[in-house]
Design a protein around this motif. Structure first.
Motif, PDB file in Angstrom:
ATOM      1  N   LEU A   1       0.851  -1.182   0.000  1.00 15.57           N
ATOM      2  CA  LEU A   1       0.000   0.000   0.000  1.00 15.57           C
ATOM      3  C   LEU A   1       0.885   1.229   0.000  1.00 15.57           C
ATOM      4  CD1 LEU A   1      -2.938  -0.485   2.563  1.00 15.57           C
ATOM      5  CD2 LEU A   1      -3.033  -0.628   0.075  1.00 15.57           C
ATOM      6  N   LEU A   2       0.407   2.294  -0.659  1.00 16.35           N
ATOM      7  CA  LEU A   2       1.166   3.540  -0.718  1.00 16.35           C
ATOM      8  C   LEU A   2       0.194   4.705  -0.571  1.00 16.35           C
ATOM      9  CD1 LEU A   2       1.864   1.715  -3.627  1.00 16.35           C
ATOM     10  CD2 LEU A   2       4.017   2.876  -3.177  1.00 16.35           C
ATOM     11  N   GLN A   3       0.720   5.829  -0.055  1.00 10.61           N
ATOM     12  CA  GLN A   3      -0.090   7.035   0.047  1.00 10.61           C
ATOM     13  C   GLN A   3       0.616   8.184  -0.657  1.00 10.61           C
ATOM     14  OE1 GLN A   3      -0.540   9.026   3.868  1.00 10.61           O
ATOM     15  NE2 GLN A   3      -2.702   9.363   3.452  1.00 10.61           N
TER      16      GLN A   3
ATOM     17  N   GLY B   1      -0.011  -1.507  -5.057  1.00 13.12           N
ATOM     18  CA  GLY B   1       0.871  -1.830  -6.163  1.00 13.12           C
ATOM     19  C   GLY B   1       1.534  -3.184  -6.022  1.00 13.12           C
ATOM     20  N   VAL B   2       1.898  -3.751  -7.170  1.00  9.12           N
ATOM     21  CA  VAL B   2       2.703  -4.985  -7.233  1.00  9.12           C
ATOM     22  C   VAL B   2       3.993  -4.615  -7.970  1.00  9.12           C
ATOM     23  CG1 VAL B   2       2.855  -7.353  -8.076  1.00  9.12           C
ATOM     24  CG2 VAL B   2       0.652  -6.452  -7.272  1.00  9.12           C
TER      25      VAL B   2
ATOM     26  N   GLU C   1      -2.768   0.697  -8.698  1.00  8.16           N
ATOM     27  CA  GLU C   1      -4.119   1.211  -8.855  1.00  8.16           C
ATOM     28  C   GLU C   1      -4.520   1.987  -7.608  1.00  8.16           C
ATOM     29  OE1 GLU C   1      -8.202  -0.700 -10.532  1.00  8.16           O
ATOM     30  OE2 GLU C   1      -7.379  -1.700  -8.770  1.00  8.16           O
ATOM     31  N   LYS C   2      -5.275   3.065  -7.822  1.00  2.00           N
ATOM     32  CA  LYS C   2      -5.783   3.846  -6.689  1.00  2.00           C
ATOM     33  C   LYS C   2      -6.926   3.091  -6.028  1.00  2.00           C
ATOM     34  CE  LYS C   2      -8.138   7.702  -7.333  1.00  2.00           C
ATOM     35  NZ  LYS C   2      -8.432   9.127  -7.625  1.00  2.00           N
ATOM     36  N   LEU C   3      -6.849   2.910  -4.699  1.00  2.76           N
ATOM     37  CA  LEU C   3      -7.911   2.226  -3.964  1.00  2.76           C
ATOM     38  C   LEU C   3      -8.950   3.199  -3.450  1.00  2.76           C
ATOM     39  CD1 LEU C   3      -6.243  -0.550  -1.766  1.00  2.76           C
ATOM     40  CD2 LEU C   3      -7.267  -0.740  -4.017  1.00  2.76           C
TER      41      LEU C   3
ATOM     42  N   GLY D   1     -10.890  -2.375  -1.807  1.00  5.51           N
ATOM     43  CA  GLY D   1     -10.419  -2.007  -3.134  1.00  5.51           C
ATOM     44  C   GLY D   1     -11.487  -2.157  -4.198  1.00  5.51           C
ATOM     45  N   LEU D   2     -12.677  -2.622  -3.796  1.00  2.34           N
ATOM     46  CA  LEU D   2     -13.741  -2.843  -4.778  1.00  2.34           C
ATOM     47  C   LEU D   2     -14.623  -1.603  -4.929  1.00  2.34           C
ATOM     48  CD1 LEU D   2     -14.775  -6.471  -3.762  1.00  2.34           C
ATOM     49  CD2 LEU D   2     -13.316  -5.771  -5.656  1.00  2.34           C
ATOM     50  N   GLN D   3     -15.012  -1.041  -3.795  1.00  2.00           N
ATOM     51  CA  GLN D   3     -15.867   0.144  -3.851  1.00  2.00           C
ATOM     52  C   GLN D   3     -15.051   1.430  -3.825  1.00  2.00           C
ATOM     53  OE1 GLN D   3     -16.508  -2.273  -1.359  1.00  2.00           O
ATOM     54  NE2 GLN D   3     -17.936  -3.332  -2.694  1.00  2.00           N
ATOM     55  N   GLY D   4     -13.731   1.290  -3.653  1.00  2.00           N
ATOM     56  CA  GLY D   4     -12.894   2.477  -3.603  1.00  2.00           C
ATOM     57  C   GLY D   4     -13.035   3.238  -2.303  1.00  2.00           C
TER      58      GLY D   4
END
Length: 349
Positions: free
Chosen positions: A182-184, A193-194, A204-206, A237-240
């Motif tokens: 995870l990153l901010q 990210g992977v 991808e932005k969560l 990560g599905l609903q953001g």
């Protein structure tokens, strides 16, 4: 939806400086004491330390501990010191285990220090100042966050090299967990990210909620982030957006560690340690529990296992592949067994 609950809690007598997951339980550094708590909340041991330990990591029956300017290795069996310690000018600020054995430490003067599992120094690498060791992609490639917030990948082989993954600056980065992190961003957005040595396999932005992470871990039901206000947020990560919260009005502190895929530990600096369990993840957790039990067993007979491993390597080097296969099988090293059986098929002994 969720059924996370507190399995047990423990109050340390002094201020807590570090925690780490160990063999299904947790080790806690509080004041000048180090305490190992079992998965059921019972105490395995408590030992006195000369200095306050500010960072701990665990691997195969051994704790790596950073205190003052030094690095120490400690047995999880009884808390005894296994190595008298190593120090460097300015001291160390972070430590993580190396896949396959050993440790990597970041020094406050801008170097990475590679040590053996038993705490013997091997090599130093010039990196520039490191904010956080993020994790290993494999035994040679490690990712860290530099002092200016950028992500770097270093190849710690005979020919040392490093490269910046990208120019983006991150205000916070989690540890690498199952290949993900995870990153901010500086604007507060949370990304997942992977990474690979030259960039990203996926990023991808969560979410873009106002969340200030202290720590993030990936359990069986996804990411859990401990916010600065002492609350745990579940990110699908599905609903953001965050779709679950634990610990409201409880102040869980700023310490968080994944223990297994269905258990995690939170801790306050004032010493309140809480073990969280998720029964609904128990089925997916069995494998992790077996692994934790195997690690505990490995801790007890590490010397014997190391001797067997050395014999297996020697047998392999001498071309006695059948013996090497038997020894690797007894150690549960399936990949080595497959590799040698393939060699036998191709060329025989």
């Amino acid at each position: 939806m969720m059924s996370w609950s507190i399995s047990w809690s423990w109050q340390a007598s002094e201020r807590v400086s570090a925690i780490a997951a160990v063999e299904g339980g947790v080790v806690v550094s509080n004041g000048l004491e180090l305490t190992l708590i079992e998965s059921d909340g019972s105490i395995r041991w408590t030992v006195k330390t000369l200095f306050r330990i500010h960072s701990i990591n665990y691997q195969n029956g051994i704790l790596a501990a950073l205190a003052a300017h030094g690095f120490y290795v400690i047995s999880t069996t009884d808390g005894s010191m296994l190595h008298e310690g190593r120090s460097t000018f300015g001291g160390f600020n972070d430590v993580i285990a190396r896949p396959g054995g050993g440790w990597i430490l970041s020094g406050k003067e801008g170097q990475l220090h590679l040590f053996s599992h038993e705490g013997v120094g091997i090599k130093r690498f010039k990196t520039g100042k490191v904010r956080r060791l993020v994790g290993w992609l494999d035994r040679e490639h490690i990712i860290w966050q530099s002092d200016d917030g950028k992500l770097w990948c270093g190849r710690l082989g005979n020919n040392y090299s490093k490269r910046c993954l990208e120019d983006r600056i991150w205000s916070w980065v989690s540890r690498l967990d199952q290949g993900r992190l995870l990153l901010q961003t500086s604007s507060g957005e949370i990304w997942e990210g992977v990474p690979h040595p030259f960039g990203w396999d996926y990023i991808e932005k969560l979410q873009s909620d106002s969340l200030e992470p202290m720590e993030g871990i990936r359990c069986g039901d996804g990411w859990w982030v401990l916010g600065i206000e002492g609350v745990l947020y579940h990110l699908s990560g599905l609903q953001g957006e965050s779709d679950g919260i634990l610990g409201q009005s409880m102040n869980l502190g700023d310490l968080l560690q994944k223990v297994t895929t269905d258990s995690m530990v939170t801790g306050t600096r004032n010493g309140l340690i809480r073990m969280w369990k998720a029964p609904h993840l128990a089925d997916s957790e069995r494998e992790s529990r077996y692994k934790a039990a195997a690690e505990a067993a490995m801790a007890r007979d590490w010397d014997e296992r190391k001797s067997l491993f050395d014999k297996a390597r020697l047998a392999e080097d001498e071309g006695r592949l059948s013996l090497a296969v038997e020894l690797y099988q007894s150690l549960g090293r399936r990949e080595d067994v497959k590799r040698l059986l393939k060699r036998q098929k191709e060329g025989g002994e």
